[in-house]
Design a protein around this motif. Structure first.
Motif, PDB file in Angstrom:
ATOM      1  N   SER A 200       0.834  -1.202   0.000  1.00 43.79           N
ATOM      2  CA  SER A 200       0.000   0.000   0.000  1.00 43.79           C
ATOM      3  C   SER A 200       0.870   1.255   0.000  1.00 43.79           C
ATOM      4  N   GLY A 201       0.487   2.217  -0.836  1.00 42.44           N
ATOM      5  CA  GLY A 201       1.180   3.494  -0.868  1.00 42.44           C
ATOM      6  C   GLY A 201       0.475   4.519   0.007  1.00 42.44           C
ATOM      7  N   THR A 202       1.233   5.505   0.464  1.00 46.35           N
ATOM      8  CA  THR A 202       0.711   6.510   1.385  1.00 46.35           C
ATOM      9  C   THR A 202       0.082   7.662   0.624  1.00 46.35           C
TER      10      THR A 202
ATOM     11  N   PHE B 206      -8.249  12.144   6.135  1.00 45.35           N
ATOM     12  CA  PHE B 206      -9.031  11.103   5.490  1.00 45.35           C
ATOM     13  C   PHE B 206      -8.443   9.759   5.902  1.00 45.35           C
ATOM     14  N   SER B 207      -9.227   8.962   6.635  1.00 47.79           N
ATOM     15  CA  SER B 207      -8.703   7.724   7.203  1.00 47.79           C
ATOM     16  C   SER B 207      -8.989   6.516   6.327  1.00 47.79           C
TER      17      SER B 207
ATOM     18  N   SER C 223      -3.213   4.224   1.767  1.00 45.66           N
ATOM     19  CA  SER C 223      -3.032   4.313   3.208  1.00 45.66           C
ATOM     20  C   SER C 223      -3.017   5.769   3.666  1.00 45.66           C
ATOM     21  N   ALA C 224      -3.742   6.037   4.747  1.00 45.96           N
ATOM     22  CA  ALA C 224      -3.722   7.373   5.328  1.00 45.96           C
ATOM     23  C   ALA C 224      -2.375   7.671   5.965  1.00 45.96           C
ATOM     24  N   GLU C 225      -1.744   6.649   6.510  1.00 45.21           N
ATOM     25  CA  GLU C 225      -0.426   6.801   7.113  1.00 45.21           C
ATOM     26  C   GLU C 225       0.482   5.695   6.583  1.00 45.21           C
ATOM     27  N   MET C 226       1.772   5.971   6.551  1.00 41.67           N
ATOM     28  CA  MET C 226       2.725   5.044   5.954  1.00 41.67           C
ATOM     29  C   MET C 226       2.787   3.722   6.702  1.00 41.67           C
TER      30      MET C 226
ATOM     31  N   THR D  67      -3.929   1.218   5.499  1.00 44.95           N
ATOM     32  CA  THR D  67      -4.053   1.564   6.909  1.00 44.95           C
ATOM     33  C   THR D  67      -4.705   2.927   7.097  1.00 44.95           C
ATOM     34  N   GLY D  68      -5.519   3.044   8.132  1.00 46.88           N
ATOM     35  CA  GLY D  68      -6.197   4.297   8.437  1.00 46.88           C
ATOM     36  C   GLY D  68      -5.377   5.170   9.371  1.00 46.88           C
ATOM     37  N   VAL D  69      -6.040   6.187   9.919  1.00 47.56           N
ATOM     38  CA  VAL D  69      -5.376   7.121  10.825  1.00 47.56           C
ATOM     39  C   VAL D  69      -5.147   6.434  12.163  1.00 47.56           C
TER      40      VAL D  69
END
Length: 340
Positions: A68-70, A86-87, A179-182, A211-213
């Motif tokens: 997944s990319g951020t 945005f999560s 992904s919302a975060e790396m 991945t979400g926030v």
């Protein structure tokens, strides 16, 4: 601080502020693959650099990585000192979002629309978790992902003192933005480390989990995250374990995706969709023999997942040693290899 002092059910410990990584290692004069690596296995804790990873694994082991990319998932609110994070996009087209202040502090929010740049709006409908995530409908003139790339910035927290470009938040494996975060456990990987791993007989298999926030709460309601485990990855996991090799997940996201499609006998099947699985010591893990992960904050729910992979005593020793030896925390910090 001793290991015994850390060995509590919620893994509470003191994280000194000087152990927070404020910028990418490259800005500190350290290459991506030059961060420190703490290795915990059995009763042993040892210190390494990330470039030592090929020597800590064995031929026949399998690394499972998240591709997944951020996203630049933080967008300013027009006319207000607020930002929307945005999560997670949900199956019904709505999003889970978080509202933060311009100072990056969390804000409770209230139902209603918020104006975004470029004519976009996000309407907070109802709380998903108390004081943090909201169900929200989003209207933009383009796709939401294109909108974020045009108007957003990477999510950051106060310990990261300045804005870094989105490239600083991508891993070498990132191919599918979402992904919302790396998925930061994979950040230290470089082409040369991957080449050395393959040369040593370590296989690498992909999956996706957006991945979400991240939540600072210890026991917040879980939220769904979209994942896909391809059939080729499922086959490699099963073949590796049958041959006596170890399946080592790169990041808690990879653990969550694999365990979602693992049967009680540990056999993994291909699958995709939304998962809200919580991996705890009581549940245990079925398909994973080890984990490469970052260092997590006191009381973080991720620590329960780590304690499902290795026993709490080893985990406590690792964290006590990481604090003692000055390892760095957060997405730009050092990493921890935990093996059964």
């Amino acid at each position: 601080m001793t290991a015994a002092e850390l060995a509590t059910p919620r893994m509470d410990f003191e994280l000194p502020p000087e152990l927070e990584a404020h910028e990418p290692p490259e800005a500190r004069g350290t290459p991506r693959d030059g961060v420190r690596l703490l290795h915990g296995q059995g009763s042993t804790v040892s210190h390494h650099r990330f470039t030592d990873l090929p020597g800590l694994l064995r031929g026949g082991d399998l690394l499972v990585v998240n591709t997944s990319g951020t996203l630049p998932a933080s967008v300013p609110v027009a006319g207000a000192p607020l930002r929307v994070h945005f999560s997670t996009e949900l199956a019904d087209g709505r999003w889970l979002v978080e509202v933060r202040g311009a100072d990056l502090g969390r804000r409770p929010g209230q139902p209603g629309p918020l104006r975004l740049p470029g004519g976009g709006t996000v309407t907070l409908e109802e709380p998903y978790s108390r004081g943090r995530l909201w169900f929200a409908s989003v209207k933009t003139r383009t796709s939401v992902i294109e909108f974020l790339h045009r108007h957003g910035q990477p999510i950051r927290y106060p310990y990261v003192r300045r804005q870094w470009p989105i490239e600083a938040y991508q891993t070498v494996f990132a191919t599918q933005p979402g992904s919302a975060e790396m998925p930061s456990a994979a950040r230290p990987f470089t082409d040369r480390v991957v080449t050395r791993l393959v040369s040593a007989g370590v296989q690498i298999a992909p999956l996706v989990l957006h991945t979400g926030v991240a939540s600072p709460e210890a026991h917040e309601r879980p939220y769904p995250e979209w994942f896909r485990v391809p059939s080729g990855t499922a086959r490699l996991v099963n073949e590796t374990r049958a041959a006596g090799g170890r399946v080592v997940a790169v990041g808690t996201t990879a653990v969550r995706a694999l365990e979602t499609v693992a049967g009680e006998d540990g056999r993994v099947v291909a699958g995709e969709g939304w998962t809200d699985l919580i991996v705890t010591p009581a549940r245990g893990v079925r398909a994973v023999d080890g984990l490469l992960t970052g260092l997590h904050e006191p009381k973080a729910s991720h620590l329960d997942l780590l304690a499902a992979v290795v026993d709490r005593d080893l985990l406590a020793r690792c964290y006590a040693e990481a604090v003692r030896a000055g390892y760095l925390w957060h997405e730009f910090g050092d990493v921890n290899l935990l093996l059964r």
